[in-house]
Scaffold this active site. Structure first.
Site, PDB file in Angstrom:
ATOM      1  N   LYS A 173       0.789  -1.233   0.000  1.00 58.68           N
ATOM      2  CA  LYS A 173       0.000   0.000   0.000  1.00 58.68           C
ATOM      3  C   LYS A 173       0.820   1.282   0.000  1.00 58.68           C
ATOM      4  O   LYS A 173       1.862   1.379   0.612  1.00 58.68           O
ATOM      5  CB  LYS A 173      -0.912   0.016   1.235  1.00 58.68           C
ATOM      6  CG  LYS A 173      -1.956  -1.080   1.217  1.00 58.68           C
ATOM      7  CD  LYS A 173      -3.242  -0.621   0.592  1.00 58.68           C
ATOM      8  CE  LYS A 173      -4.020   0.159   1.623  1.00 58.68           C
ATOM      9  NZ  LYS A 173      -5.229   0.709   1.069  1.00 58.68           N
ATOM     10  N   GLU A 219      -5.842  12.991   2.740  1.00 56.60           N
ATOM     11  CA  GLU A 219      -6.974  12.632   3.606  1.00 56.60           C
ATOM     12  C   GLU A 219      -7.008  13.529   4.844  1.00 56.60           C
ATOM     13  O   GLU A 219      -8.074  13.908   5.318  1.00 56.60           O
ATOM     14  CB  GLU A 219      -6.883  11.151   3.991  1.00 56.60           C
ATOM     15  CG  GLU A 219      -7.111  10.248   2.783  1.00 56.60           C
ATOM     16  CD  GLU A 219      -6.653   8.823   2.992  1.00 56.60           C
ATOM     17  OE1 GLU A 219      -6.586   8.364   4.153  1.00 56.60           O
ATOM     18  OE2 GLU A 219      -6.358   8.143   1.986  1.00 56.60           O
TER      19      GLU A 219
END
Ligand code: ARG
Length: 456
Positions: free
Chosen positions: A283, A290
């Site tokens: 990932k 965010e």
């Protein structure tokens, strides 16, 4: 026990109450503004003869030393320092003795605190304004660098029409430009002098407020002392400004999160602004984006909190107003991070032209087909309907608009001719939109030139 108001009290305040009422924990950051305002006030007191030359000198010297202690990180707050104003006056007394007790003549913490806050905010606004301009600069530079790159433009998040990548990116320049512009207007209202309003009713010592305003760089003197001691409109305006600016950053972050997802893959944020997963080794998460999006909640929350403090507040100062500062500082601290982080993300953004190219699908040229017929005299509504039939054919064949045969087109209208395939082209679709604010290269160049000028 050395409160500024202890005289009429027989008992000490409850310990928890002291902690509840203290604001030194957060208003300490007003130290520089408080020293500045106090120096101006000392000079104003001397001008009306409340203090003599020696006393003026002593106060100014003492305040300068307090400033140095703060600047050098040597100022020690004491347990009884209720707020920054108390702390500075206490320290001044330790340094210069009894004359320190003359500084507060005719002044109240009510006119003092909001004078300090305005001085402080003015500096912060100047700084935030620069950070905003830096982000705009990053946007313009990247738009310039990739001016020929095309990407899908979306409405309803459905593929709509091709646009230049620069056009999309510059759309954020204009949001931020309005934000920068709004700062000018609100600065005028920050720049009003409260000092001289006293607790609520004015100053009885003939203090020269025009002089104070000049000394402190304020553009105007407040004309109503009862209004100005509890005027926090400038904070509401600033926090509204900040909310909208942060919402713009959040929208930029939202687009970037979407476009850097595996499914879109148009771009990728640099490693420096991403993090990995503790569990999934593959990932790369866009945490920076965010968080920018997530922090919008606290900024809007800060705005709501000050609005609630003001609602139904009786005229002039009430201690509720002490609640203004944490909201203000929190928002300033948040934007002080989110603006430069956004700049860094844009400066280092990796673009993937081939992925944008691949996402330009034929259906995004449907409007071009309708416009083609319009130029041959067909009313747009009819053209729209005919192209709908072409699209249906393409869907039925599982083919793109550019895969259909001319004969397929001619079954719908004899007006479709050999030049059609040249017309059905992304580059040309973009170039035809050369209106002011359009996505054609010429329009983009105008846009960039104006943007450059605005950045000065
Ligand atoms: N710490 C206070 C504030 O932030 C200063 C003003 C106090 N005024 C008063 N009348 N108690 O609002």
């Amino acid at each position: 026990m050395t409160t500024l108001w202890g005289g009429r009290f027989a008992d000490r305040p409850d310990d928890l109450m002291r902690r509840f009422g203290d604001s030194i924990g957060f208003d300490i950051r007003l130290w520089d503004a408080d020293v500045t305002a106090s120096m101006a006030y000392a000079k104003a007191l001397a001008r009306v003869g409340i203090i003599d030359e020696d006393e003026r000198y002593a106060l100014l010297e003492g305040l300068a030393r307090v400033r140095t202690e703060f600047a050098d990180g040597e100022f020690l707050a004491q347990p009884d320092d209720e707020d920054i104003h108390t702390a500075i006056e206490r320290r001044l007394g330790e340094l210069v003795g009894r004359v320190a007790g003359k500084l507060h003549t005719g002044r109240s913490r009510n006119d003092q605190v909001t004078t300090d806050t305005r001085l402080y905010l003015r500096e912060q606004i100047a700084r935030l304004r620069q950070q905003l301009a830096q982000l705009q600069r990053a946007i313009v530079d990247r738009a310039q660098a990739h001016i020929d790159l095309l990407m899908p433009g979306y409405t309803h998040l459905q593929p709509a029409q091709p646009v230049r990548f620069s056009h999309w990116l510059l759309s954020f320049f204009w949001m931020l430009q309005r934000d920068r512009d709004r700062l000018e207007g609100l600065t005028r209202r920050v720049n009003v002098l409260p000092l001289g309003a006293g607790a609520l009713s004015g100053n009885p010592f003939g203090i020269d407020q025009a002089y104070l305003a000049r000394e402190l760089g304020f553009e105007a003197v407040a004309l109503n002392s009862m209004d100005i001691v509890s005027d926090r409109d400038y904070l509401v305006e600033f926090l509204s400004w900040a909310s909208l600016t942060q919402i713009h950053l959040s929208r930029l972050a939202g687009d970037l999160i979407l476009y850097s997802s595996r499914e879109f893959g148009f771009m990728e944020i640099a490693d420096a602004y991403a993090t990995g997963s503790s569990l999934m080794p593959q990932k790369k998460n866009a945490d920076s984006l965010e968080l920018i999006r997530g922090k919008t909640g606290r900024v809007v929350g800060d705005l709501v909190s000050i609005l609630m403090v003001l609602k139904g507040l009786p005229t002039t100062y009430n201690k509720d107003l002490q609640e203004d500062k944490e909201a203000l500082f929190d928002t300033i601290d948040t934007l002080t991070m989110t603006l430069p982080i956004s700049s860094g993300i844009i400066e280092t953004l990796v673009v993937h032209p081939e992925r944008m190219q691949a996402a330009l699908t034929d259906e995004m040229l449907a409007t071009e087909l309708a416009d083609y017929l319009v130029r041959k005299g067909v009313p747009f509504r009819e053209a729209h309907h005919m192209v709908g039939q072409v699209v249906q054919k393409a869907l039925a064949q599982g083919a793109g608009l550019r895969d259909l045969l001319l004969s397929d087109y001619q079954e719908v209208s004899r007006l479709f001719d050999r030049d059609l395939m040249r017309w059905l082209n992304f580059e040309q679709a973009v170039e035809r939109r050369d209106s002011v604010g359009g996505t054609a290269r010429a329009s983009l160049e105008t846009q960039l030139a104006v943007a450059e000028r605005l950045l000065g």
